[in-house]
Scaffold this active site. Sequence first.
Site, mmCIF file in Angstrom:
data_model
loop_
_atom_site.group_PDB
_atom_site.id
_atom_site.type_symbol
_atom_site.label_atom_id
_atom_site.label_comp_id
_atom_site.label_asym_id
_atom_site.label_seq_id
_atom_site.Cartn_x
_atom_site.Cartn_y
_atom_site.Cartn_z
ATOM 1 N N MET A 19 259.112 33.626 33.159
ATOM 2 C CA MET A 19 259.322 34.795 34.025
ATOM 3 C C MET A 19 260.807 34.959 34.303
ATOM 4 S SD MET A 19 256.172 34.830 36.741
ATOM 5 C CE MET A 19 256.170 33.090 37.136
ATOM 6 N N GLN A 72 262.046 30.320 25.504
ATOM 7 C CA GLN A 72 261.531 31.570 24.940
ATOM 8 C C GLN A 72 262.675 32.495 24.533
ATOM 9 O OE1 GLN A 72 259.792 34.926 27.194
ATOM 10 N NE2 GLN A 72 257.897 34.501 26.091
ATOM 11 N N CYS A 102 256.986 41.544 25.912
ATOM 12 C CA CYS A 102 257.711 42.214 26.994
ATOM 13 C C CYS A 102 257.582 43.734 26.860
ATOM 14 C CB CYS A 102 259.174 41.806 26.994
ATOM 15 S SG CYS A 102 260.073 42.658 28.300
ATOM 16 N N ASN A 204 246.096 34.411 29.407
ATOM 17 C CA ASN A 204 247.040 34.760 30.485
ATOM 18 C C ASN A 204 246.697 36.142 31.042
ATOM 19 O OD1 ASN A 204 250.222 36.238 30.541
ATOM 20 N ND2 ASN A 204 249.588 34.770 32.089
ATOM 21 N N GLY A 205 246.832 36.228 32.360
ATOM 22 C CA GLY A 205 246.665 37.516 33.021
ATOM 23 C C GLY A 205 245.755 37.427 34.226
ATOM 24 N N ASP A 206 246.370 37.537 35.409
ATOM 25 C CA ASP A 206 245.647 37.698 36.678
ATOM 26 C C ASP A 206 245.012 36.440 37.259
ATOM 27 O OD1 ASP A 206 246.303 40.345 36.306
ATOM 28 O OD2 ASP A 206 244.288 40.987 35.770
ATOM 29 N N GLY A 228 251.391 33.088 35.869
ATOM 30 C CA GLY A 228 252.699 33.653 36.206
ATOM 31 C C GLY A 228 252.787 33.954 37.686
#
Length: 329
Positions: A19, A72, A102, A204-206, A228
């Site tokens: 991040m 990254q 991104c 990944n996500g939420d 994240g």
Amino acid sequence: MIKIGNIELPEFPLLLAPMEDVSDPPFRRLCKMHGADLMYSEFISSEGLIRDAMKSRKKLDIFDYERPVGIQIFGGDEEAMALSAKIVETVEPDLVDINFGCPVKKVVCKGAGAGVLKDIDLMIKLTKAVVNSTHLPVTVKTRLGWDTEGINIMEVAEKLQDAGVKALTIHARTRAQMYKGEADWNYIHAVKNNPNIEIPIFGNGDVDSPQKALEYKQKYDCDGIMIGRGAIGYPWIFNEIKHFFETGEILPEPTITDRLLAVRQHAEWSAEWKGERLGLIEMRQHYSNYFRGIPHFKDFRRKFLEVFTLGEMDGVIAEAADFYKEFSY
Ligand SMILES: Cc1cc2nc3c(=O)[nH]c(=O)nc-3n(C[C@H](O)[C@H](O)[C@H](O)COP(=O)(O)O)c2cc1C
């Protein structure tokens, strides 16, 4: 056990997401302390690295206690990506991750980040350029596709694996969704169940609670979860999830004292890494997150925002500790 190249991770690892402006060494150190199994740097522009941009180079700082750790990179030019992978190799991370997710315009416009989701040939060329220029394991983080009509994650996953990628993290949104709407993990499930896919697939996500982590683990069958936003101001999330997986119990929330100590620790490490003044200025983005949902924090937030030294911070912390000691949280 999960393997990425020859890196060994525990069964069902929890990953800290890369991040920008958040996943720096001080924050990563806190997440490691609270149970993150694999962490990534903020994304680094391949062109910036080659130009030796100070800010990009600083992002290459990694420390032994945070291993395994990945760096990254992003970019839309094969040569620049190959060269920046070589530069990355000099600081000896455990792996190199390529950002193909991104959604931000200034990145996408250069054919980098999620931009390549519209040009799979370019994505594979960029990937091969990185794989061929480093002996480190290469992983990729991407999204489902450009937009709902262009969801191509199955093809992308197979081709990335063929190009030599050793693990894939899928943020279950399209580029068009940016960060809105709900992540659709059914696609992660589908990729994981593709018999041609052998590399680890991280979802990944939420994910922002132990209950959701368990639900997604069971429902979508992925090899691990990357977190994240759920970790911003809440590094405890990693051990909370692990504890829930192991025992079915929800750990008590961190107390005010735990939060104050975490802020102090975070600030101290930021000061060590960036210098005291800058470190404390950059801490400003974190206070509200550490005290999310805590009543009466507004006044203390204002005081924290005026702090420029650790000594001044200690004064505010002492005042807050005194104020909250009458409350039962
Ligand atoms: C402040 C912020 C900065 C981010 N920077 C990056 C980045 O540098 N590289 C990357 O691959 N993703 C980046 N992301 C996306 C996250 O890694 C992650 O995919 C996304 O937040 C969804 O996961 P979450 O719901 O657990 O937050 C960023 C997200 C946020 C909120």
